[in-house]
Scaffold this active site. Structure first.
Site, short mmCIF file in Angstrom:
data_model
loop_
_atom_site.label_atom_id
_atom_site.label_comp_id
_atom_site.label_asym_id
_atom_site.label_seq_id
_atom_site.Cartn_x
_atom_site.Cartn_y
_atom_site.Cartn_z
CD GLU A 259 -3.17 -1.23 2.38
OE1 GLU A 259 -2.88 -0.23 3.22
OE2 GLU A 259 -3.50 -2.01 2.54
CG HIS A 282 -6.26 -0.36 4.90
ND1 HIS A 282 -5.03 -0.91 5.37
CD2 HIS A 282 -6.49 -0.50 5.72
CE1 HIS A 282 -4.87 -1.54 5.97
NE2 HIS A 282 -6.15 -1.80 7.13
N1 LIG Z 1 -10.47 -2.71 6.24
C1 LIG Z 1 -9.63 -2.85 7.20
O1 LIG Z 1 -9.02 -1.52 6.92
C2 LIG Z 1 -9.42 -3.30 8.97
C3 LIG Z 1 -9.44 -2.57 9.55
C4 LIG Z 1 -9.78 -3.09 10.77
C5 LIG Z 1 -9.33 -4.90 10.83
N2 LIG Z 1 -8.85 -5.17 9.87
C6 LIG Z 1 -8.19 -6.50 9.35
O2 LIG Z 1 -9.28 -7.63 10.05
C7 LIG Z 1 -9.53 -8.91 9.85
C8 LIG Z 1 -10.04 -9.54 11.44
O3 LIG Z 1 -9.86 -8.50 12.54
P1 LIG Z 1 -10.63 -9.54 13.89
O4 LIG Z 1 -10.55 -8.03 14.73
O5 LIG Z 1 -12.09 -9.53 13.76
O6 LIG Z 1 -9.44 -10.10 13.53
P2 LIG Z 1 -9.67 -11.20 15.29
O7 LIG Z 1 -8.31 -11.88 15.46
O8 LIG Z 1 -11.06 -11.52 16.03
O9 LIG Z 1 -11.10 -12.49 14.11
C9 LIG Z 1 -9.56 -13.37 13.15
C10 LIG Z 1 -10.08 -14.76 13.26
O10 LIG Z 1 -9.63 -15.24 12.05
C11 LIG Z 1 -9.59 -16.62 12.37
N3 LIG Z 1 -8.56 -17.48 11.34
C12 LIG Z 1 -6.90 -17.45 11.31
N4 LIG Z 1 -6.37 -17.52 9.76
C13 LIG Z 1 -7.49 -18.38 9.20
C14 LIG Z 1 -8.08 -19.12 8.83
N5 LIG Z 1 -6.21 -19.19 7.28
N6 LIG Z 1 -8.63 -19.56 7.64
C15 LIG Z 1 -10.33 -19.31 8.26
N7 LIG Z 1 -9.45 -18.98 10.07
C16 LIG Z 1 -8.76 -18.25 10.14
C17 LIG Z 1 -8.87 -16.75 13.57
O11 LIG Z 1 -8.91 -18.17 14.96
C18 LIG Z 1 -9.93 -15.50 14.51
O12 LIG Z 1 -11.27 -15.39 14.81
C19 LIG Z 1 -7.95 -8.67 10.47
O13 LIG Z 1 -6.92 -9.56 9.22
C20 LIG Z 1 -7.48 -7.76 10.69
O14 LIG Z 1 -6.11 -6.76 10.61
C21 LIG Z 1 -8.95 -4.80 8.70
#
Ligand SMILES: NC(=O)c1ccc[n+]([C@@H]2O[C@H](COP(=O)([O-])OP(=O)(O)OC[C@H]3O[C@@H](n4cnc5c(N)ncnc54)[C@H](O)[C@@H]3O)[C@@H](O)[C@H]2O)c1
Length: 399
Positions: A259, A282
């Site tokens: 990015e 993002h």
């Molecule tokens: N776009 C954005 O601006 C933005 C903002 C916030 C979070 N995010 C991203 O969103 C994602 C999720 O955030 P969250 O707070 O829900 O995280 P979290 O840690 O609460 O949840 C992630 C889930 O994914 C599961 N997981 C991991 N690898 C996996 C796989 N290969 N297959 C299936 N399940 C799997 C984990 O067990 C967990 O339950 C993160 O990558 C975070 O960085 C992006």
């Protein structure tokens, strides 16, 4: 006086909270590269960043004044957490503060993709009246497949059901399904069932390339795809092919492997210019509400760590929830977790007539963290003994 450096345009509330606690705060709008960061961290105890600033082992090795890092975002992959812990630098993030914002944009995108809203919008701005129901669908009754049922995935599940969608999910960890959502035992099963597939997995290294040509091929013809998790999780060249050959009906992508660093920088991607593909820079979690909530949450964590030694929700140190100290001083001792450290500390204190008023220990893998409230001043030579214990990583005296 404590000095704090806040990068990447953090919410002003963060500065207000740290200043109210007596810190001298310098705020800058952009990210810094490795060398810039090393020189900016001289004499700085607290660092606040978002996702663009890389805090590498080299940075940590040279930032000898640093005590804690606040990641004013969810992810902490930009920080070498182990190297930070080994130098006694606590890292905090905001795991929940922008969850709702991501969920809302994901829902908006599901509807926008199903109605081909961005294509219609572009056409009308170009002066073309393209009124047609072709390829436009309600989301009611459609199957939403959520990969990664964590903070975001679960909340999305609840709101999507309220819209009448039928939710299935796949997660590698045991997760309680909410409402009528159905847990599936493999991602392949999900791909074959879902009308919309949305990724919400975390950024662990094993998720690199999780989704590529094989996964797109398994999706239902005409299905939609969303990625608001991490850029490196998806092969975007494969996504481009599958949209262009008509297998997928559309996609929404918010995160990219490389990015741009700064606002206004140029953006290159295989996905530019594709039909019914929504690209956002993002911004999934970027709302004013989320920024304020993150600013407050992380700044409070940094303040509490400085004033009470509390490490609640630290992502790299043993967690201890602490109130204000009861004694004259509080000794916050981070150490290598080997037998006898606690006994060694207590023996030293007892031999020097220092009474312990309260004590708490927590361990996390190879690290131990013991916080001791004492009822008397600590003589410099006693402090020296504790500081030079072979297991000591960092000793802070909070007064
Ligand atoms: N776009 C954005 O601006 C933005 C903002 C916030 C979070 N995010 C991203 O969103 C994602 C999720 O955030 P969250 O707070 O829900 O995280 P979290 O840690 O609460 O949840 C992630 C889930 O994914 C599961 N997981 C991991 N690898 C996996 C796989 N290969 N297959 C299936 N399940 C799997 C984990 O067990 C967990 O339950 C993160 O990558 C975070 O960085 C992006």
């Amino acid at each position: 006086m404590l000095r704090a450096l806040l990068l990447e345009n953090l919410h002003p509330l963060a500065m207000t909270i740290l200043r109210a606690d007596g810190a001298e705060v310098v705020a800058r709008s952009g990210a810094l590269d490795e060398d810039e960061l090393i020189s900016a961290l001289e004499g700085v105890q607290l660092l606040g960043i978002r996702s663009k600033t890389q805090v590498t082992e080299r940075v940590l090795a040279q930032a000898t004044d640093l005590r804690a890092i606040g990641a004013f975002c969810i992810g902490t992959n930009q920080i070498d957490l182990r190297a930070a812990a080994q130098r006694g630098v606590a890292v905090f993030n905001a795991p929940f503060s922008n969850t709702r914002s991501v969920v809302e944009i994901a829902l908006a995108e599901v509807i926008a993709l199903m109605r081909r809203l961005t294509d219609r919008d572009k056409a009308l701005h170009a002066g073309i009246w393209d009124k047609s129901a072709d390829g436009a669908h309600e989301v009611r009754g459609r199957v939403l497949g959520i990969v990664g049922y964590g903070n975001i995935g679960t909340q999305l599940s609840v709101l999507a059901e309220a819209l009448g969608m039928s939710v299935v999910f796949y997660d590698t960890a045991e997760r309680l399904s909410l409402g009528n959502a159905r847990r599936l035992t493999s991602m392949d099963e999900l791909l074959e069932m879902a009308d919309v597939v949305t990724l919400h997995v975390d950024g662990r290294p094993g998720n690199a390339g999780l989704f590529g040509a094989a996964q797109f091929a398994r999706m239902r013809p005409g299905a939609m795809f969303l990625n608001l998790s991490r850029g490196f999780v998806v092969d975007y060249a494969a996504l481009r092919e599958t949209v262009l050959d008509g297998h997928l009906g559309g996609a929404a992508v918010d995160v990219f492997p490389n990015e741009p660093k700064r606002r206004g920088d140029p953006f290159e991607s295989d996905l530019r210019g594709l039909p019914n593909v929504i690209l956002t820079p993002h911004i999934g979690g970027s709302t004013e509400e989320a920024q304020e909530s993150i600013g407050q949450f992380v700044a409070n964590k940094l303040r509490d760590y400085v004033t009470t030694g509390s490490t609640t929700l630290s992502v790299n140190l043993p967690n201890l929830a602490l109130d204000a100290r009861t004694g004259v001083h509080r000794l916050a001792h981070l150490h290598h977790n080997t037998p006898g450290v606690l006994a060694g500390i207590n023996r030293t204190l007892a031999e020097n007539g220092v009474n312990i008023e309260a004590q708490l220990l927590s361990t996390r893998g190879e690290l131990g963290y013991v916080v001791t409230d004492i009822g008397a001043e600590l003589a410099p030579d006693v402090l020296e003994v504790l500081q030079t214990m072979p297991q000591t990583i960092r000793l802070r005296v909070l007064s």
